[in-house]
Design a protein around this motif. Structure first.
Motif, PDB file in Angstrom:
ATOM      1  N   VAL A  90       1.019  -1.222   0.227  1.00 54.46           N
ATOM      2  CA  VAL A  90      -0.098  -0.048   0.037  1.00 54.46           C
ATOM      3  C   VAL A  90       0.797   1.333  -0.056  1.00 54.46           C
ATOM      4  O   VAL A  90       1.755   1.451   0.797  1.00 54.46           O
ATOM      5  CB  VAL A  90      -0.881  -0.026   1.110  1.00 54.46           C
ATOM      6  N   VAL A  91       0.820   1.984  -1.204  1.00 53.28           N
ATOM      7  CA  VAL A  91       1.714   3.079  -1.110  1.00 53.28           C
ATOM      8  C   VAL A  91       0.678   4.373  -0.801  1.00 53.28           C
ATOM      9  O   VAL A  91      -0.216   4.462  -1.470  1.00 53.28           O
ATOM     10  CB  VAL A  91       2.261   3.413  -2.518  1.00 53.28           C
ATOM     11  N   PHE A  92       1.134   5.041   0.011  1.00 56.62           N
ATOM     12  CA  PHE A  92       0.459   6.120   0.757  1.00 56.62           C
ATOM     13  C   PHE A  92       1.129   7.524   0.948  1.00 56.62           C
ATOM     14  O   PHE A  92       2.167   7.683   0.708  1.00 56.62           O
ATOM     15  CB  PHE A  92      -0.114   5.527   2.211  1.00 56.62           C
ATOM     16  N   ASP A  93       0.192   8.468   1.147  1.00 56.81           N
ATOM     17  CA  ASP A  93       0.968   9.952   1.149  1.00 56.81           C
ATOM     18  C   ASP A  93      -0.158  10.557   2.367  1.00 56.81           C
ATOM     19  O   ASP A  93      -1.282  10.290   2.290  1.00 56.81           O
ATOM     20  CB  ASP A  93       0.977  10.703   0.005  1.00 56.81           C
ATOM     21  N   THR A  94       0.528  11.541   2.940  1.00 60.14           N
ATOM     22  CA  THR A  94      -0.378  12.609   3.740  1.00 60.14           C
ATOM     23  C   THR A  94      -0.244  14.047   3.392  1.00 60.14           C
ATOM     24  O   THR A  94       0.905  14.340   3.024  1.00 60.14           O
ATOM     25  CB  THR A  94      -0.114  12.309   5.183  1.00 60.14           C
ATOM     26  N   GLU A  95      -1.152  14.711   3.697  1.00 60.01           N
ATOM     27  CA  GLU A  95      -1.066  16.165   3.427  1.00 60.01           C
ATOM     28  C   GLU A  95      -1.550  16.651   5.062  1.00 60.01           C
ATOM     29  O   GLU A  95      -2.204  16.202   5.867  1.00 60.01           O
ATOM     30  CB  GLU A  95      -2.284  16.856   2.650  1.00 60.01           C
ATOM     31  N   THR A  96      -0.625  17.660   5.475  1.00 59.74           N
ATOM     32  CA  THR A  96      -0.832  18.208   6.862  1.00 59.74           C
ATOM     33  C   THR A  96      -0.755  19.518   6.930  1.00 59.74           C
ATOM     34  O   THR A  96      -0.882  20.318   6.207  1.00 59.74           O
ATOM     35  CB  THR A  96       0.569  17.521   7.550  1.00 59.74           C
ATOM     36  N   THR A  97      -0.919  19.872   8.342  1.00 63.77           N
ATOM     37  CA  THR A  97      -1.058  21.269   8.632  1.00 63.77           C
ATOM     38  C   THR A  97       0.465  21.791   8.754  1.00 63.77           C
ATOM     39  O   THR A  97       0.423  23.306   9.022  1.00 63.77           O
ATOM     40  CB  THR A  97      -1.816  21.579   9.943  1.00 63.77           C
ATOM     41  N   GLY A  98       1.445  21.296   8.652  1.00 62.66           N
ATOM     42  CA  GLY A  98       2.985  21.510   8.813  1.00 62.66           C
ATOM     43  C   GLY A  98       3.748  20.668   8.732  1.00 62.66           C
ATOM     44  O   GLY A  98       3.423  19.344   8.472  1.00 62.66           O
ATOM     45  N   LEU A  99       5.206  20.939   8.959  1.00 61.88           N
ATOM     46  CA  LEU A  99       6.294  19.842   8.908  1.00 61.88           C
ATOM     47  C   LEU A  99       6.736  19.380  10.149  1.00 61.88           C
ATOM     48  O   LEU A  99       7.835  18.716  10.096  1.00 61.88           O
ATOM     49  CB  LEU A  99       7.299  20.547   7.948  1.00 61.88           C
ATOM     50  N   ASP A 100       5.993  19.403  11.311  1.00 60.33           N
ATOM     51  CA  ASP A 100       6.539  19.005  12.509  1.00 60.33           C
ATOM     52  C   ASP A 100       5.742  17.839  12.941  1.00 60.33           C
ATOM     53  O   ASP A 100       4.457  18.008  13.477  1.00 60.33           O
ATOM     54  CB  ASP A 100       6.430  19.851  13.486  1.00 60.33           C
ATOM     55  N   PRO A 101       5.973  16.734  12.793  1.00 57.18           N
ATOM     56  CA  PRO A 101       5.124  15.619  13.204  1.00 57.18           C
ATOM     57  C   PRO A 101       4.654  15.417  14.568  1.00 57.18           C
ATOM     58  O   PRO A 101       3.527  14.976  14.822  1.00 57.18           O
ATOM     59  CB  PRO A 101       5.984  14.256  12.795  1.00 57.18           C
ATOM     60  N   ALA A 102       5.297  16.068  15.270  1.00 51.31           N
ATOM     61  CA  ALA A 102       4.963  16.125  17.092  1.00 51.31           C
ATOM     62  C   ALA A 102       3.911  16.940  17.104  1.00 51.31           C
ATOM     63  O   ALA A 102       3.286  16.747  18.128  1.00 51.31           O
ATOM     64  CB  ALA A 102       6.410  16.377  17.834  1.00 51.31           C
ATOM     65  N   ARG A 103       3.892  18.059  16.397  1.00 53.34           N
ATOM     66  CA  ARG A 103       2.882  19.106  16.732  1.00 53.34           C
ATOM     67  C   ARG A 103       1.847  19.140  15.653  1.00 53.34           C
ATOM     68  O   ARG A 103       0.814  19.836  16.042  1.00 53.34           O
ATOM     69  CB  ARG A 103       3.537  20.440  16.749  1.00 53.34           C
ATOM     70  N   ASP A 104       2.024  18.954  14.446  1.00 59.97           N
ATOM     71  CA  ASP A 104       1.020  19.091  13.357  1.00 59.97           C
ATOM     72  C   ASP A 104       0.187  17.858  13.094  1.00 59.97           C
ATOM     73  O   ASP A 104       0.256  16.839  13.540  1.00 59.97           O
ATOM     74  CB  ASP A 104       1.874  19.465  11.747  1.00 59.97           C
ATOM     75  N   GLU A 105      -0.956  18.164  12.497  1.00 60.57           N
ATOM     76  CA  GLU A 105      -1.926  17.257  12.016  1.00 60.57           C
ATOM     77  C   GLU A 105      -2.164  16.902  10.514  1.00 60.57           C
ATOM     78  O   GLU A 105      -2.083  17.539   9.821  1.00 60.57           O
ATOM     79  CB  GLU A 105      -3.280  17.704  12.839  1.00 60.57           C
ATOM     80  N   ILE A 106      -2.766  15.833  10.525  1.00 56.76           N
ATOM     81  CA  ILE A 106      -3.329  15.273   9.030  1.00 56.76           C
ATOM     82  C   ILE A 106      -4.339  15.900   8.589  1.00 56.76           C
ATOM     83  O   ILE A 106      -5.364  15.840   9.364  1.00 56.76           O
ATOM     84  CB  ILE A 106      -3.307  13.764   9.158  1.00 56.76           C
ATOM     85  N   VAL A 107      -4.658  16.235   7.447  1.00 56.61           N
ATOM     86  CA  VAL A 107      -5.632  16.855   6.847  1.00 56.61           C
ATOM     87  C   VAL A 107      -6.153  16.176   5.466  1.00 56.61           C
ATOM     88  O   VAL A 107      -7.325  16.170   5.225  1.00 56.61           O
ATOM     89  CB  VAL A 107      -5.503  18.421   6.516  1.00 56.61           C
ATOM     90  N   GLN A 108      -5.134  15.137   5.017  1.00 54.36           N
ATOM     91  CA  GLN A 108      -5.533  14.077   4.102  1.00 54.36           C
ATOM     92  C   GLN A 108      -4.783  12.911   3.978  1.00 54.36           C
ATOM     93  O   GLN A 108      -3.587  13.110   4.328  1.00 54.36           O
ATOM     94  CB  GLN A 108      -5.592  15.044   2.648  1.00 54.36           C
TER      95      GLN A 108
END
Length: 679
Positions: free
Chosen positions: A491-509
Motif C-alpha cells: 500500500v503506497v500512501f501519502d499524507t497532507e498536513t497542517t505543517g512539517l512537524d510530526p510532533a505538533r502538526d496534524e493530518i488533513v488528508q
C-alpha cells in the motif's frame, strides 16, 4: 554487488596520486637544485611549499571538474542504461549532463532507442497474436461487471481472486488477495464448500447453496458455491449471491401475520363449530336457549369476519412476490408512445417510481387505449404530479368523463399472458394503491398514485481498470520477510498536513493505493480528507489547497486512521520520505488503535541505495528518472502523490531484483544499509 572501489573513488585516488607524485618530483627537483647551487635553503623551501600547494590545488580542482563532468555523468549514463535494461522507461536519456563525454551520450541514447524499438516490436507482435484473447477478456470483464448478482472467486485458502461491482456493493470495499472472512461470515460458506468436496469425492459434483451474513451482520446473502477444477485438482471456488435481507424480513413478517390471523380466527371458528354441534344434537332445546345460541353464533361470526377483513388478513392476502423496482416515469411514457396508436401528448418528467414497470405500463396502456377510443374524447395528455411521497400518473382529456364503473371493468381484466391470471386489480393491490376518475374545471382525468423513489445522482463514468481479478497469485504461508517482491502486497500512501512537524502538526488528508502482483490496482484506492481539529495555516493551504472549509464535516484522525488501517491490512506500507508520514501515524497510534506490522519502505532511501551518484532523490527527480508523468493538478494532493510514488516504486522493483534484491527482508536491509554497487 562486489567489493571493488567505485569509479568516482578510483578517479579521486588517481588525481590524489598525481598530486602527490607531482609534489614529490617538484620537491626532488628543488632539493637537487639546492644541492648543486649550495645556496640558502629558505628560498628553496618557500618555493617548494608554494609550488607544492599550488600543484595539489590544481590537481584537486581538475579532479573536481573531472568528477562533475566525466565520472558522475558516466555513472549516470550507466545507471540510466541499467534501469532501462530492467524496466520500461519511455523517456529518452538526458544528454545535457554528459555533454563533455563526446559520443558516449548519443551512443547511450541510441541504445535506449534500440531497446524501445525492440520492446515496441515485441509488444506489437504479442498484441497481434493475442487480439482474440483480449476481445474475449474484455467481454468477460463486461459480463462480470454488469451481472445482477454478486460474484466472487476465491482461492483454496479463501482469499479473493476475482470480484464484480455487485459484490462490492453488497460486501463493501473488496480487494484482491484479501481474505473473504474480512467481508463475510464464513461458517455457512465453509460448510457448503465441505459439502461440495464430499459430493465431488463421490463423483457427484454439484453446486451447494448457503445463507450467510455480511461481516457486520447488516445483510443476509443467499447464494451458491461451486468448485473450480483444473487437472482434477480444486484450485478455488466461485460464489454467486444476492441480497435477501428484505426478502427474508418480508417473509418473516408475513409468516408472523399469517400465524396471528390463523390464531385470531381459530377461537371464533371453534366456538361456532361447538355451538353448531349443540344445535344439531339438541332437538329438544328450548326456544329461548336456541335463540341465545344463535345470537352467540352471530357474535362469533362477527368476530371471524372482523379478523378476515382486518388489516393483518389484508396484508397476507395481498402480499405477493411482486417485482418492485425503481422505474423512471419517462421510461413508462416512452414505452406507451412506442406501442399505442392512440394520439396523446406527454408532459416530460424526471420523476422515478417504485413499482413494477411492466405491470403499470400494461395497465396504463389499456386505460389510454380505451379512453382514447371513446367518442368525443380529445387532447389526451399523460403527466406525472408529485404529491408528498407519491407520484400520481395522470391521464387528462377534454370531453366526456369516464365512469368509475367502466374504469373498474378495464382494471379487472388480466394484465397480459405473461402474468397469467393476474389482473390490473391484483397489480393495484400489490402496489397498495387505487385508480379513480375525477372531473374538474379543466376537464376529466384518471389518477393513479404510486410510491415515489429517489433517483441517485448519476455517477461519473468510471475508468475501466482491469484490476478486479488475479488468478495467478501464489499461495504464501511463510514469514512475511521471505515473500518475494513480485508476490507481496503493498500500500503506497501519502499524507497532507497542517505543517512539517510530526510532533505538533496534524493530518488533513490521507490517501493510498494498492500494488499486487507487480501491478497498480487503480480500482482499489483510499482517499479521505481529515478534520485536524484546529485551523489549517494559510502557508500549508497554499501548498496542498486544503482549507478549513474543505475539512469541515470530514472524519477525525481516529476514524480516518482506522479506515486506512483496514485498507492497509496485510500489506507493506510504502511512501516517499516515509519517516515523516510514519511519524504522523505513530503519534496517533494509540488514538487510532493500530501500528503497522512492518517498517515502511521509503522510495527516497531506496533511490539513494540504487543511485548513490545522484544528488537529487525528490519525488519529481525519481519521476523524471523512471519516466513517470505527474499530473500537475494532482501534485501535492495525497492521492496524486501516492499514485506517482506507486508508479515509481513499480519501476524500481525490477531494478532491485536485477541487483539481487528479491525478498522483503533483503529490501529492508538495503533500505537500512544501502546497496553496494559494483565498480
Amino acid at each position: 554487488m562486489g567489493e571493488r572501489l567505485g569509479l568516482r573513488i578510483r578517479f579521486a585516488l588517481f588525481f590524489a596520486a598525481l598530486a602527490i607524485g607531482g609534489v614529490a618530483i617538484f620537491a626532488g627537483g628543488l632539493l637537487l637544485g639546492q644541492a648543486r647551487a649550495s645556496g640558502p635553503v629558505d628560498g628553496y623551501v618557500i618555493a617548494g611549499l608554494v609550488g607544492g600547494f599550488g600543484l595539489m590545488g590544481l590537481a584537486a580542482w581538475i579532479g573536481l571538474l573531472f568528477d562533475a563532468n566525466v565520472a558522475r555523468p558516466i555513472l549516470g549514463l550507466a545507471a540510466d542504461l541499467h534501469t532501462r535494461a530492467q524496466t520500461d522507461v519511455p523517456v529518452g536519456i538526458e544528454a545535457h549532463d554528459a555533454r563533455y563525454l563526446g559520443a558516449l551520450a548519443p551512443a547511450a541514447q541510441a541504445i535506449h532507442e534500440a531497446l524501445e524499438e525492440a520492446r515496441t516490436s515485441q509488444e506489437r507482435a504479442v498484441a497481434e497474436k493475442t487480439a482474440r484473447m483480449a476481445r474475449d477478456t474484455a467481454l468477460f470483464e463486461a459480463l462480470l461487471r454488469d451481472l445482477s448478482e454478486g460474484v466472487v472467486v476465491v482461492s483454496p485458502d479463501l482469499r479473493i481472486r476475482l470480484y464484480n461491482r455487485v459484490a462490492t456493493d453488497l460486501l463493501g470495499p473488496l480487494g484482491l488477495d484479501r481474505p473473504l472472512s474480512a467481508f463475510l461470515r464464513l461458517d455457512p460458506v465453509s460448510e457448503s464448500i465441505a459439502r461440495c468436496a464430499a459430493h465431488s469425492a463421490r463423483g457427484q459434483p454439484r453446486t451447494e447453496t448457503f445463507l450467510a451474513a455480511t461481516h457486520d451482520g447488516e445483510r443476509l446473502l443467499v447464494g451458491s458455491v461451486c468448485p473450480v477444477v483444473m487437472a482434477e485438482a480444486r484450485v478455488g471456488h466461485v460464489l454467486t449471491f444476492h441480497d435477501a435481507t428484505e426478502e427474508l424480513r418480508t417473509h418473516g413478517a408475513l409468516e408472523h401475520l399469517l400465524a396471528e390471523t390463523v390464531e385470531s380466527a381459530r377461537r371464533p371458528t371453534a366456538a361456532i363449530g361447538a355451538m353448531l354441534d349443540v344445535l344439531a344434537e339438541g332437538d329438544d332445546l328450548p326456544a329461548a336457549d336456541r335463540d341465545r345460541m344463535n345470537a352467540a353464533m352471530r357474535d362469533e361470526l362477527k368476530r371471524l369476519f372482523a379478523v378476515l377483513n382486518g388489516p393483518a388478513a389484508a396484508d397476507v392476502a395481498t402480499a405477493r412476490p411482486w417485482p418492485i423496482a425503481e422505474v423512471a416515469v419517462s421510461d413508462i411514457f416512452d414505452a406507451l408512445e412506442a406501442r399505442l396508436m392512440v394520439p396523446f401528448e406527454v408532459t416530460p418528467s424526471d420523476a422515478v417510481l417504485s413499482c413494477d414497470g411492466y405491470a403499470i405500463t400494461e395497465l396504463l396502456s389499456r386505460v389510454v387505449q380505451e379512453t382514447g377510443g371513446r367518442e368525443g374524447v380529445r387532447s389526451l395528455r399523460l403527466s406525472a404530479e408529485p404529491a408528498g411521497r407519491e407520484i400520481s400518473l395522470v391521464l387528462s382529456w377534454a370531453g366526456a368523463p369516464i365512469s368509475q364503473g367502466a374504469l373498474e371493468q378495464w382494471v379487472k381484466a388480466p394484465l397480459s399472458p405473461a402474468y397469467g391470471g393476474y389482473s390490473g386489480r391484483d397489480a393495484l393491490s400489490a402496489h397498495r394503491t387505487e385508480i379513480w376518475t375525477e372531473t374538474g374545471a379543466e376537464g376529466a382525468r384518471i389518477v393513479l398514485p404510486l410510491a415515489a423513489a429517489h433517483r441517485p445522482e448519476p455517477p461519473a463514468a468510471p475508468a475501466i481498470h482491469r484490476d478486479f481479478y488475479a488468478f495467478d497469485l501464489p499461495a504464501f504461508s511463510g514469514p512475511l520477510g521471505e515473500r518475494a517482491l513480485s508476490e507481496a502486497a503493498f500500500v503506497v500512501f501519502d499524507t497532507e498536513t497542517t505543517g512539517l512537524d510530526p510532533a505538533r502538526d496534524e493530518i488533513v488528508q490521507i490517501a493510498g493505493v494498492r500494488l499486487l502482483g507487480g501491478r497498480l490496482l487503480r480500482g482499489e484506492t483510499f482517499d479521505t480528507l481529515v478534520d485536524p481539529g484546529r485551523p489549517i495555516p494559510p502557508s500549508s493551504t497554499k501548498i496542498h489547497g486544503i482549507d478549513d472549509a474543505r475539512v469541515r464535516g470530514a472524519p477525525g484522525v481516529a476514524e480516518a486512521g482506522r479506515a486506512f488501517a483496514r485498507f492497509a491490512e496485510g500489506s507493506v506500507l510504502v511512501a516517499h520520505h516515509a519517516s515523516f508520514d510514519m511519524a504522523l501515524l505513530e503519534a496517533k497510534a494509540d488514538l487510532i488503535g493500530w501500528r503497522p506490522e512492518t517498517p515502511a519502505l521509503c522510495t527516497g532511501l531506496l533511490s539513494a541505495a540504487l543511485y548513490p551518484h545522484a544528488s537529487d532523490h525528490t519525488l519529481d527527480a525519481l519521476a523524471a528518472r523512471f519516466g513517470v508523468a505527474i499530473d500537475e493538478k494532482l501534485r501535492h494532493t495525497a492521492l496524486g502523490d501516492a499514485l506517482a510514488t506507486a508508479e515509481v516504486f513499480l519501476r524500481m522493483v525490477p531494478v532491485l531484483e536485477a541487483a539481487g534484491v528479491t525478498t522483503l527482508a533483503h529490501l529492508a536491509d538495503v533500505q537500512r544499509q544501502g546497496l553496494r554497487q559494483p565498480a
